[in-house]
Design an enzyme around this catalytic site. Structure first.
Site, short mmCIF file in Angstrom:
data_model
loop_
_atom_site.label_atom_id
_atom_site.label_comp_id
_atom_site.label_asym_id
_atom_site.label_seq_id
_atom_site.Cartn_x
_atom_site.Cartn_y
_atom_site.Cartn_z
N LYS A 119 0.87 -1.19 0.00
CA LYS A 119 0.00 0.00 0.00
C LYS A 119 0.90 1.22 0.00
O LYS A 119 2.02 1.19 0.53
CB LYS A 119 -0.91 0.01 1.23
CG LYS A 119 -2.02 1.06 1.21
CD LYS A 119 -3.16 0.71 0.27
CE LYS A 119 -4.13 -0.24 0.90
NZ LYS A 119 -5.32 -0.55 0.15
N1 GLU Z 1 -7.10 -0.37 -2.85
C1 GLU Z 1 -7.92 -1.53 -3.06
C2 GLU Z 1 -7.91 -2.43 -1.83
O1 GLU Z 1 -7.71 -1.96 -0.73
C3 GLU Z 1 -7.58 -2.26 -4.34
C4 GLU Z 1 -6.19 -2.78 -4.47
C5 GLU Z 1 -5.88 -3.34 -5.84
O2 GLU Z 1 -6.78 -3.41 -6.68
O3 GLU Z 1 -4.73 -3.71 -6.04
O4 GLU Z 1 -8.18 -3.60 -1.87
#
Ligand code: GLU
Length: 429
Positions: A119
């Site tokens: 993240k």
């Molecule tokens: N930000 C989204 C999550 O927390 C999507 C992550 C992604 O698609 O890689 O799952």
């Protein structure tokens, strides 16, 4: 003597050790007794593999330069490249990104996607930045991360306040630097650039697929459920729409300006049209306006949390008046809040399962980009429903078998996948 030297080894906190990281770690510790993981492997999984901190200078439209701290944390690359969103928010910290990266690891593993968790984010207020400033911020942030992201290393995606356009800028910046188009560097791109059909709707639609599956197990007809949805963005807005499409009643929704409530159900088409015209729910006519706190405590059957982390806490969990809580956001329930909901018999559909539709269709997008072969919308929707149903059933059955919560079961299922792979690979060298 420096401040650091005065601290004992136990007192020296790791840089990412913040309340949200503590939440993720405590959840991990609560799952470990039920997981098949030895002490050494468990110890390795308590730490992110890599945490990158950069600062991003951008020229503001008026001419001066502002500098924003930014991060990218990769928790585990045991199962494949790391994967996870990028958020623009004033609360972004190293600890927040680390907690969210840990949850991405369990989420991807639970869904049996060949990824680990990551993240990232930039600590800024995106509402105070113009589109041109956001573009400069995104391009510079991407350049700063050039050495750590990549289609086989770490694949970003949208998260809070980032969208298809943000992903297009990342794809373009990375592609210009390597000298050819690399659509597989990010997911959640515009379809015109190699994005996947149904990625935009995937997280919100996935939330409702999981709710529907839970209702099936509980013997509750979804069409009879009264729902409250916190958040009206890409997750909450789509989830509300999908709930209504399945015949459920949405009593209330909220956004940054507060909540709107109608005991007989909202006309979501009218709400969407209002937000499109006015930007927020503020002053939407002929409904009761409630605060975000009041919204969470409204009487309903299903409460969907699709806004921020840390929403259900020791303070308000005692007053939640729902039978089922569905976590569309990441980390919306604190450890104490979770325990109170459990004692009160309120079932919680955990984030790593409930919002996994987004990363699952991200995986489909990456596979389509790598194969240069694209699927239909119906095919993607059907594959997503299969993936979520399979994960849901494994979680439900594990929870019943071990007598644990759905959250513990979801984490145990995810941890077991990663632990088995790490055990087979071994700790290098
Ligand atoms: N930000 C989204 C999550 O927390 C999507 C992550 C992604 O698609 O890689 O799952």
């Amino acid at each position: 003597m420096t401040e650091l030297e005065e601290l004992s080894v136990e007192e020296q906190r790791l840089e990412w050790d913040t309340p949200l990281f503590r939440t993720a770690l405590t959840q991990f510790e609560q799952a470990i007794p039920y997981a098949e993981v030895n002490v050494s492997i468990a110890e390795r999984l308590r730490y992110p593999e890599r945490a990158v901190m950069v600062t991003v200078p951008i020229r503001r439209d008026e001419g001066h330069v502002d500098v924003f701290p930014a991060y990218r944390v990769q928790h585990s690359s045991v199962l494949g490249p790391t994967k996870g969103g990028i958020r623009y928010d004033p609360h972004v910290t190293l600890g927040e990104c680390t907690a969210l990266a840990v949850w991405m690891t369990w989420k991807c593993a639970l869904l049996r996607l060949p990824y680990g968790g990551a993240k990232g984010g930039v600590r800024c207020n995106p509402r105070e930045l113009s589109p041109r400033e956001l573009e400069r911020l995104t391009r510079r942030y991407t350049s700063e991360l050039r050495g750590v992201i990549g289609p086989q290393e770490d694949i970003p995606a949208p998260d809070m306040a980032t969208n298809e356009q943000t992903m297009a800028w990342i794809m373009d910046t990375y592609s210009m630097q390597v000298g050819h188009a690399v659509p597989e560097i990010v997911t959640g791109k515009p379809v015109a650039l190699g994005g996947s059909l149904f990625r935009h709707e995937a997280t919100g639609a996935g939330v409702v697929m999981v709710i529907e599956r839970a209702c099936g197990r509980l013997g509750w007809p979804l069409a009879e459920q009264r729902c409250v949805v916190q958040g009206f963005g890409n997750v909450g807005g789509i989830a509300a729409q999908e709930l209504v499409a399945k015949g459920a009643t949405v009593l209330a929704v909220s956004d940054i300006s507060g909540g709107i409530y109608s005991p007989s159900g909202l006309d979501l088409d009218a709400v969407r049209a209002w937000v499109a015209a006015h930007g927020t729910l503020e002053a939407f006519p002929d409904v009761q306006h409630v605060s975000n706190h009041e919204l969470l405590e409204l009487p309903c059957d299903i409460l969907v949390l699709a806004a921020l982390e840390g929403q259900l806490t020791a303070e308000n969990a005692v007053r939640i008046d729902a039978k089922l809580v569905a976590e569309g956001a990441n980390g919306p329930t604190t450890i104490e809040g979770d325990a109170i909901l459990g004692e009160r018999g309120i079932l919680v559909l955990p984030d790593v399962l409930t919002n996994a539709g987004g990363v699952t269709v991200s995986y489909f997008e990456w596979v389509q980009d790598l194969g240069r072969l694209f699927w239909t919308r119906d095919e993607i929707r059907a594959r997503l429903a299969d993936k979520l149903a399979d994960a849901f059933d494994r979680v439900w059955e594990l929870a019943e078998e071990k007598g644990i919560t759905l959250r513990q079961a979801a984490l145990v299922a995810g941890i077991n996948e990663v632990a088995a792979a790490l055990k087979a690979r071994g700790i290098y060298p």
